[in-house]
Design an enzyme around this catalytic site. Sequence first.
Site, PDB file in Angstrom:
ATOM      1  N   HIS A 245       7.085   3.812   9.933  1.00 20.29           N
ATOM      2  CA  HIS A 245       6.422   3.438  11.179  1.00 20.29           C
ATOM      3  C   HIS A 245       7.504   3.169  12.227  1.00 20.29           C
ATOM      4  O   HIS A 245       8.584   2.677  11.883  1.00 20.29           O
ATOM      5  CB  HIS A 245       5.611   2.157  10.935  1.00 20.29           C
TER       6      HIS A 245
ATOM      7  N   VAL B 123       0.832  -1.207   0.000  1.00 20.52           N
ATOM      8  CA  VAL B 123       0.000   0.000   0.000  1.00 20.52           C
ATOM      9  C   VAL B 123       0.873   1.265   0.000  1.00 20.52           C
ATOM     10  O   VAL B 123       0.743   2.132  -0.861  1.00 20.52           O
ATOM     11  CB  VAL B 123      -0.962   0.009   1.217  1.00 20.52           C
ATOM     12  N   GLN B 124       1.817   1.362   0.957  1.00 23.51           N
ATOM     13  CA  GLN B 124       2.693   2.544   0.987  1.00 23.51           C
ATOM     14  C   GLN B 124       3.735   2.495  -0.125  1.00 23.51           C
ATOM     15  O   GLN B 124       4.100   3.533  -0.684  1.00 23.51           O
ATOM     16  CB  GLN B 124       3.416   2.647   2.334  1.00 23.51           C
TER      17      GLN B 124
ATOM     18  N   ASP C 252       4.571  -4.709   8.576  1.00 25.19           N
ATOM     19  CA  ASP C 252       5.393  -4.696   9.788  1.00 25.19           C
ATOM     20  C   ASP C 252       5.822  -6.124  10.175  1.00 25.19           C
ATOM     21  O   ASP C 252       6.961  -6.332  10.594  1.00 25.19           O
ATOM     22  CB  ASP C 252       4.638  -3.994  10.924  1.00 25.19           C
ATOM     23  N   ALA C 253       4.913  -7.091  10.002  1.00 29.11           N
ATOM     24  CA  ALA C 253       5.273  -8.489  10.305  1.00 29.11           C
ATOM     25  C   ALA C 253       6.302  -9.004   9.293  1.00 29.11           C
ATOM     26  O   ALA C 253       7.246  -9.719   9.660  1.00 29.11           O
ATOM     27  CB  ALA C 253       4.027  -9.370  10.293  1.00 29.11           C
TER      28      ALA C 253
END
Length: 350
Positions: A124, A40-41, A100-101
């Site tokens: 993040h 997405v980012q 993140d995972a």
Amino acid sequence: MAKIDFGGTMEEVVTSEEFTLEKAREVLKDEVIAVIGYGVQGPGQALNMRDNGINVIVGQRKGGASWDKAVADGFVPGQTLFPIEEAAKKATVIQYLLSDAGQVTMWPKIKECLNEGDALYFSHGFGIVYKEQTGIIPPENVDVILAAPKGSGRTVRTNFLDGSGINSSFAVFQDYTGRAKERTLAMGIAIGSGYLFETTFEKEVFSDLTGERGVLMGCLAGVMEAQYNLLRKNGHSPSESFNETVEELTQSLIRLVAENGMDWMFGNCSTTAQRGALDWAPKFRDAVAPVFEDLYDSVKTGKETKRVLDLNSADDYREKLNVELDEIKNSEMWKAGAAVRALRPENRKK
Ligand SMILES: NC(=O)c1ccc[n+]([C@@H]2O[C@H](COP(=O)([O-])OP(=O)(O)OC[C@H]3O[C@@H](n4cnc5c(N)ncnc54)[C@H](O)[C@@H]3O)[C@@H](O)[C@H]2O)c1
Ligand SMILES: CC(C)(O)[C@@H](O)C(=O)O
Ligand SMILES: [Mg+2]
Ligand SMILES: [Mg+2]
């Protein structure tokens, strides 16, 4: 940096007028920026940088939908699109935009690709702040920086295309080269930020996890559902319940709030609505305040991140998630929502 008075507190922000794109290009002219992860980012930031004339390549697992999307977006395998480690090795700035995972899983390999003086960039604070859970501990001889758009990756791109810009927070966790801050700001501008405000990795992750679980999504979804259910229980039709709960919010009032603030909104509705909303706002505030206290505590103590990592590592997580998402999609409320959206004049022919 411009000093801005935020309701009585002076804060410094960096705008794209002050830190221009030309300056960002100059700072980044010798860098190879590898966007690792095209979910997405990744696309939002990579495409904006490419359009801004920055030297950007993409690293993504080969063969999946994200790889195909990168190809469709004009990244060329072997030239500007590579498997993850290959891209990371070529980079002087590793823009770590896996989930993140996924960042945790890939870290041992990514770590091997970092050379002295490289920058490791995050959007993040998750990986760095919860290092006991993630194991992401960068070597001392690299910069560790953050630019975190305050919005979806999709908006990062659409705002760029319509000539506006998302706002992002920025932070430096580790400055090895002495250039970490200018690299961060240059990256922040290059990805399409209209302005950047300063934070720390810890403040970013605490506020971000609170916001998305709270007002931005979790709380919003919860209060919408509560009001919809109440109206339905009292004999209102699905269309009336949905229109009064979601459609009017998204199509009318929240747009006015975005333009003018809630203070203005209270002054620009019927006197009847005004009286009632002013009376009920503190009741809702006080009712949810304890839930927010629990939420912040759960974030700060690492329960939220632990849950994300534990669940993501289960083999059947995707499967179970799809069941959960399908249940919401097939609920009366969101089916009614689809019907309401289809009735919008601009959607009728689609
Ligand atoms: N989604 C957003 O709009 C948004 C907004 C602000 C910040 N962020 C942050 O940006 C970062 C990226 O988020 P995202 O939502 O774009 O990620 P995402 O969930 O879309 O995942 C990005 C990519 O990671 C890859 N990936 C996942 N697990 C992997 C693994 N084990 N091995 C290899 N590849 C793997 C997937 O192929 C996917 O294309 C995160 O740190 C997130 O918190 C996201
Ligand atoms: C877009 C959000 C919710 O702001 C982001 O924080 C995310 O994790 O997707
Ligand atoms: Mg988030
Ligand atoms: Mg966010």
